[in-house]
Design a protein around this motif. Structure first.
Motif, mmCIF file in Angstrom:
data_model
loop_
_atom_site.group_PDB
_atom_site.id
_atom_site.type_symbol
_atom_site.label_atom_id
_atom_site.label_comp_id
_atom_site.label_asym_id
_atom_site.label_seq_id
_atom_site.Cartn_x
_atom_site.Cartn_y
_atom_site.Cartn_z
ATOM 1 N N GLN A 1 0.784 -1.206 -0.021
ATOM 2 C CA GLN A 1 -0.104 -0.020 -0.016
ATOM 3 C C GLN A 1 0.971 1.434 -0.037
ATOM 4 O OE1 GLN A 1 -3.567 0.150 0.157
ATOM 5 N NE2 GLN A 1 -3.357 -2.028 -0.029
ATOM 6 N N ASP B 1 0.273 5.767 -1.017
ATOM 7 C CA ASP B 1 -0.825 6.827 -1.217
ATOM 8 C C ASP B 1 -0.266 7.716 -2.324
ATOM 9 O OD1 ASP B 1 -2.672 5.468 0.356
ATOM 10 O OD2 ASP B 1 -2.198 6.894 2.114
ATOM 11 N N GLY C 1 -5.196 8.382 -3.778
ATOM 12 C CA GLY C 1 -5.076 7.108 -4.639
ATOM 13 C C GLY C 1 -4.118 5.965 -3.984
ATOM 14 N N THR C 2 -4.774 4.852 -4.143
ATOM 15 C CA THR C 2 -4.222 3.716 -3.562
ATOM 16 C C THR C 2 -4.245 2.638 -4.395
ATOM 17 O OG1 THR C 2 -4.715 4.555 -1.274
ATOM 18 C CG2 THR C 2 -4.177 2.037 -1.574
ATOM 19 N N PRO C 3 -3.187 1.901 -4.815
ATOM 20 C CA PRO C 3 -3.306 0.351 -5.478
ATOM 21 C C PRO C 3 -3.762 -0.504 -4.645
ATOM 22 C CG PRO C 3 -1.151 0.867 -4.803
ATOM 23 C CD PRO C 3 -1.657 2.049 -4.441
ATOM 24 N N LYS C 4 -4.600 -1.555 -5.453
ATOM 25 C CA LYS C 4 -5.190 -2.701 -4.939
ATOM 26 C C LYS C 4 -4.639 -3.959 -5.837
ATOM 27 C CE LYS C 4 -7.712 -2.814 -1.863
ATOM 28 N NZ LYS C 4 -7.284 -3.204 -0.243
ATOM 29 N N ALA D 1 -6.866 -0.302 -8.707
ATOM 30 C CA ALA D 1 -6.662 1.013 -7.869
ATOM 31 C C ALA D 1 -7.905 1.726 -7.595
ATOM 32 C CB ALA D 1 -5.542 1.712 -8.593
ATOM 33 N N TYR D 2 -7.849 2.881 -6.495
ATOM 34 C CA TYR D 2 -8.852 3.497 -6.521
ATOM 35 C C TYR D 2 -8.512 4.770 -5.864
ATOM 36 C CZ TYR D 2 -8.688 2.523 -1.390
ATOM 37 O OH TYR D 2 -8.305 2.463 0.070
#
Length: 376
Positions: free
Chosen positions: A73, A75, A121-124, A156-157
């Protein structure tokens, strides 16, 4: 680890039939081991941090790997700005209207709306992978790899920062009041008449000044460029939970094609090995960058001339026809999911910069380092 071993065992069982002839060629099938040796690998690269198990299925020619990757994680902060007014105004006029509207909200509810709101924004990006390494050359350090990654379609979201929640709640409150005032005013003296607010049991109806003030300010929203098909502004507002959210999606099934080079980590020891891999993950073309946009439309009520019992027009004392409202006036807010990478152009600020960057990734590049330890 138990789950990983179970998945690997299932994959090996599926290969049993394919390589039955290879077993028969050994002559003594009773002493032949399907799994000659098993390696545990740790990977680090653009697909994240991963663990996998690997084994040869055709000695010195074909090797299979299966495992999982996890993207740590982190940001990325982007900024966007609220605005008031409409598209016909200059940016300076919009800023002035927003400042006056912010002051008005502060007097009404004691909360000031910040013009700038942050999106975090954060990758998933987490995947199961199944890869097959083929070593067709005499130099067995080189290999070609094919296979697939599989994981959730949302990779991502982005959502508004927690410290901006107050501004979003205030914006939602104002937009709700805007709808109520316009609906109440446009239905005065009709069967759809209703107050825009009730305080202490007293119904409040908008006068001309109240209506004109709200109408002049317009809704509080964020403009994210223009629609490609119509050229109209694309507006985003806080949702029913007072949040602003953006999701990036790709295909869940992602074929992979690449190559690599590997060998012993230490001289004269086969227990530890190191390899470098590079390739591409085919995730379905340009990622979808999805937001929920709002299209607001004010529909006026329709009127017709009043008729008496005999069906004759009715006039007032000034000999003017008396008109009656026959349909309700409404402010309709239509929500639609919009793909910023496809449906919208001229997106400004950092949001636009990130959208432009992601549009270039038709495939996802994979570069990683793998270190493995032989288990048996």
């Amino acid at each position: 680890m138990k789950k990983l071993l179970t998945v690997f065992a299932m994959a090996v069982m599926g290969l049993n039939t394919t390589f039955a002839q290879d077993i028969a060629d050994k002559g003594n099938t009773a002493n032949y081991k399907l799994i000659k040796h098993l390696d545990l690998g740790l990977t680090l690269g653009s697909d994240g941090i991963g663990l996998d198990l690997s084994m040869p299925v055709v000695d010195k020619w074909v090797n299979v790997r299966t495992g999982f990757t996890y993207m740590p994680q982190f940001d990325v902060t982007m900024h966007f700005g609220f605005e008031a007014g409409d598209a016909s105004m200059s940016q300076e006029e919009k800023d002035q209207k927003f400042d006056r509207l912010s002051d008005m909200l502060y007097e009404m509810i004691g909360t000031r709306v910040d013009k700038q709101v942050d999106m975090v924004g954060t990758p998933k990006f987490n995947n199961f992978k199944f890869l097959v390494d083929v070593t067709p050359f005499r130099n067995k350090n080189w290999h070609f790899t094919t296979g697939f990654y599989w994981g959730p379609s949302r990779v991502a979201y982005a959502e508004n920062a927690v410290y901006d929640a107050t501004s979003l709640v205030s914006a939602s409150f104002y937009n709700s009041m805007y709808d109520r005032v316009l609906n109440s005013y446009n239905n005065l003296w009709s069967e759809w008449e209703k107050p825009y607010m009730s305080l202490g049991g007293q119904d409040l109806y908008p006068d001309d000044n109240t209506y004109n003030s709200f109408k002049n300010y317009g809704r509080m929203k964020v403009q994210l460029g223009e629609y490609v098909d119509t050229g109209k502004p694309c507006y985003v507002e806080p949702d029913e939970n007072n949040m602003m959210i953006c999701n990036m999606k790709v295909n869940s099934f992602r074929p992979y094609l690449g190559f690599g080079y590997g060998g012993r980590l230490f001289k004269k020891k086969d227990d530890f090995r190191i390899s470098f891999d590079a390739g591409v993950m085919f995730w379905g073309g340009t990622p979808q960058i999805l937001v929920t946009a709002t299209e607001s439309q004010e529909i006026k009520g329709t009127f017709q001339q009043m008729l008496d019992e005999d069906g004759k027009p009715v006039f007032d004392s000034f000999d003017e026809p008396i008109m009656v409202q026959v349909t309700e006036a409404l402010v309709i807010n239509t929500k639609r999911e919009v793909n910023l990478a496809k449906d919208v152009r001229n997106i400004g600020g950092k949001v636009g910069d990130y959208v432009d960057v992601m549009k270039k990734f038709k495939v996802y590049p994979v570069i990683n380092l793998r270190i493995s330890k032989r288990l048996w």
